[in-house]
Design a protein around this motif. Sequence first.
Motif, PDB file in Angstrom:
ATOM      1  N   VAL A   1      18.948 -20.635 -12.799  1.00  0.00           N
ATOM      2  CA  VAL A   1      19.297 -20.529 -11.382  1.00  0.00           C
ATOM      3  C   VAL A   1      20.201 -19.324 -11.181  1.00  0.00           C
ATOM      4  O   VAL A   1      20.714 -18.738 -12.138  1.00  0.00           O
ATOM      5  CB  VAL A   1      20.013 -21.803 -10.886  1.00  0.00           C
ATOM      6  CG1 VAL A   1      19.092 -23.010 -10.976  1.00  0.00           C
ATOM      7  CG2 VAL A   1      21.303 -22.055 -11.681  1.00  0.00           C
ATOM      8  N   ARG A   2      20.386 -18.956  -9.917  1.00  0.00           N
ATOM      9  CA  ARG A   2      21.279 -17.839  -9.606  1.00  0.00           C
ATOM     10  C   ARG A   2      22.733 -18.225  -9.899  1.00  0.00           C
ATOM     11  O   ARG A   2      23.112 -19.394  -9.812  1.00  0.00           O
ATOM     12  CB  ARG A   2      21.141 -17.445  -8.126  1.00  0.00           C
ATOM     13  CG  ARG A   2      19.855 -16.724  -7.802  1.00  0.00           C
ATOM     14  CD  ARG A   2      19.814 -16.327  -6.334  1.00  0.00           C
ATOM     15  NE  ARG A   2      19.710 -17.495  -5.465  1.00  0.00           N
ATOM     16  CZ  ARG A   2      18.559 -18.081  -5.139  1.00  0.00           C
ATOM     17  NH1 ARG A   2      17.416 -17.620  -5.614  1.00  0.00           N
ATOM     18  NH2 ARG A   2      18.549 -19.134  -4.342  1.00  0.00           N
ATOM     19  N   LYS A   3      23.539 -17.230 -10.210  1.00  0.00           N
ATOM     20  CA  LYS A   3      24.974 -17.454 -10.392  1.00  0.00           C
ATOM     21  C   LYS A   3      25.638 -17.654  -9.033  1.00  0.00           C
ATOM     22  O   LYS A   3      25.119 -17.233  -8.006  1.00  0.00           O
ATOM     23  CB  LYS A   3      25.616 -16.275 -11.126  1.00  0.00           C
ATOM     24  CG  LYS A   3      25.213 -16.182 -12.594  1.00  0.00           C
ATOM     25  CD  LYS A   3      25.982 -15.086 -13.298  1.00  0.00           C
ATOM     26  CE  LYS A   3      25.644 -15.051 -14.786  1.00  0.00           C
ATOM     27  NZ  LYS A   3      26.078 -16.267 -15.502  1.00  0.00           N
ATOM     28  N   GLY A   4      26.801 -18.297  -9.052  1.00  0.00           N
ATOM     29  CA  GLY A   4      27.581 -18.444  -7.836  1.00  0.00           C
ATOM     30  C   GLY A   4      27.499 -19.803  -7.178  1.00  0.00           C
ATOM     31  O   GLY A   4      28.148 -20.025  -6.154  1.00  0.00           O
TER      32      GLY A   4
ATOM     33  N   ALA B   1      21.579 -14.653 -19.899  1.00  0.00           N
ATOM     34  CA  ALA B   1      22.707 -15.472 -19.451  1.00  0.00           C
ATOM     35  C   ALA B   1      23.779 -14.647 -18.752  1.00  0.00           C
ATOM     36  O   ALA B   1      24.629 -15.208 -18.050  1.00  0.00           O
ATOM     37  CB  ALA B   1      23.314 -16.215 -20.639  1.00  0.00           C
ATOM     38  N   LEU B   2      23.751 -13.326 -18.905  1.00  0.00           N
ATOM     39  CA  LEU B   2      24.698 -12.472 -18.198  1.00  0.00           C
ATOM     40  C   LEU B   2      24.364 -12.356 -16.714  1.00  0.00           C
ATOM     41  O   LEU B   2      25.241 -12.052 -15.903  1.00  0.00           O
ATOM     42  CB  LEU B   2      24.722 -11.071 -18.819  1.00  0.00           C
ATOM     43  CG  LEU B   2      25.387 -10.944 -20.194  1.00  0.00           C
ATOM     44  CD1 LEU B   2      25.160  -9.555 -20.770  1.00  0.00           C
ATOM     45  CD2 LEU B   2      26.876 -11.247 -20.105  1.00  0.00           C
TER      46      LEU B   2
ATOM     47  N   ILE C   1      13.143 -12.883 -13.351  1.00  0.00           N
ATOM     48  CA  ILE C   1      14.588 -12.936 -13.099  1.00  0.00           C
ATOM     49  C   ILE C   1      14.971 -12.106 -11.869  1.00  0.00           C
ATOM     50  O   ILE C   1      15.751 -12.580 -11.026  1.00  0.00           O
ATOM     51  CB  ILE C   1      15.369 -12.511 -14.352  1.00  0.00           C
ATOM     52  CG1 ILE C   1      15.255 -13.605 -15.424  1.00  0.00           C
ATOM     53  CG2 ILE C   1      16.835 -12.237 -14.021  1.00  0.00           C
ATOM     54  CD1 ILE C   1      16.008 -13.318 -16.700  1.00  0.00           C
ATOM     55  N   PRO C   2      14.459 -10.871 -11.692  1.00  0.00           N
ATOM     56  CA  PRO C   2      14.742 -10.158 -10.437  1.00  0.00           C
ATOM     57  C   PRO C   2      14.291 -10.931  -9.199  1.00  0.00           C
ATOM     58  O   PRO C   2      14.986 -10.916  -8.172  1.00  0.00           O
ATOM     59  CB  PRO C   2      13.964  -8.848 -10.596  1.00  0.00           C
ATOM     60  CG  PRO C   2      13.889  -8.625 -12.065  1.00  0.00           C
ATOM     61  CD  PRO C   2      13.749  -9.998 -12.655  1.00  0.00           C
ATOM     62  N   ASP C   3      13.150 -11.614  -9.277  1.00  0.00           N
ATOM     63  CA  ASP C   3      12.678 -12.401  -8.126  1.00  0.00           C
ATOM     64  C   ASP C   3      13.615 -13.568  -7.833  1.00  0.00           C
ATOM     65  O   ASP C   3      13.846 -13.915  -6.670  1.00  0.00           O
ATOM     66  CB  ASP C   3      11.265 -12.922  -8.388  1.00  0.00           C
ATOM     67  CG  ASP C   3      10.212 -11.834  -8.257  1.00  0.00           C
ATOM     68  OD1 ASP C   3      10.560 -10.732  -7.781  1.00  0.00           O
ATOM     69  OD2 ASP C   3       9.056 -12.073  -8.639  1.00  0.00           O
TER      70      ASP C   3
END
Length: 300
Positions: free
Chosen positions: A261-264, A148-149, A126-128
């Motif tokens: 996927v990344r948020k935004g 999910a946060l 997740i950090p990657d």
Amino acid sequence: MLNNFLRKAALLCIGLSLAVQAHAQAQSQPAASAPEASAFFDPTGLAPRPAMQELAPPVMRPPAVDTLATLRLRGVLRVGVVPVVPMVMRNAKGEFSGYSVDIARRLADDMGVAVEFVPTTWADIIPDLIDQRFDLIASGLWVTTPRALVVNFTQPTATESVHIVASKRHANKLNSVLDVNQPSVTVAVGAGTPEVALAKRLFPRAKLLQVEGEPFGPVLKGQAQVALLATLTPAAIARAVPELYLPFQLPVGSTMAALAVRKGDPDFLSFLNTWIAIQRQAGWLDERLLHWSLAPEPTP
């Protein structure tokens, strides 16, 4: 003429008399009292509200990356993976194969781009992703509230059964699930996974050991007698690790796996959900899921 005049005068006297009587009656009646204050009526009106005070200023997002446009311009979909049977595996040639790998390859092909698999670890996956080392996670990642946060999950790509795996050396006398719910038994589960709540509910008397990575690791080290493992292929795990066995054939629960996927970037998330729905409706997802459930071995 005189008669008409007398008649009008008489009617005028009668009208004046009725008006005087009505006024006298109104004066003799007590004044109506004002309605009492209640939950439905407040004669004093609403009390003035204090000014709103923000505990923290609103967070403004930076401009979002258009992932779809970036991928088509780059021509490559980068996918983060961690080896886990049968989602992500390597064959004898070192090539990736598995259910999640099939999804990534099909997705890239439908988008008209190449695919690149970026190996990582469960601790770093997740950090990657957030650091943009790859565009999405396709590794059978379990859907959890803490995850999910910080990332957005697609709709589920698979539902994995949760099985009990046990040590042949330290837990070879389990006749029922009730035998696990004992103070002398330690149950290993993945930290932050749905199996934590499941273990607390099923085995409140047993000791709970939360670990990072595969939960059967502590079982192999003798730190726990059993582990809760979410997988499509529990029998394959037992075959691959001779020290373990499945004391019970039926699962004790289930958990969801999905792409992340990344948020935004809601457009990219919406596209992925649409693509998954199309593949599920066409039967391709179920076909691949059945294939890897029955034959959880790397393809040559």
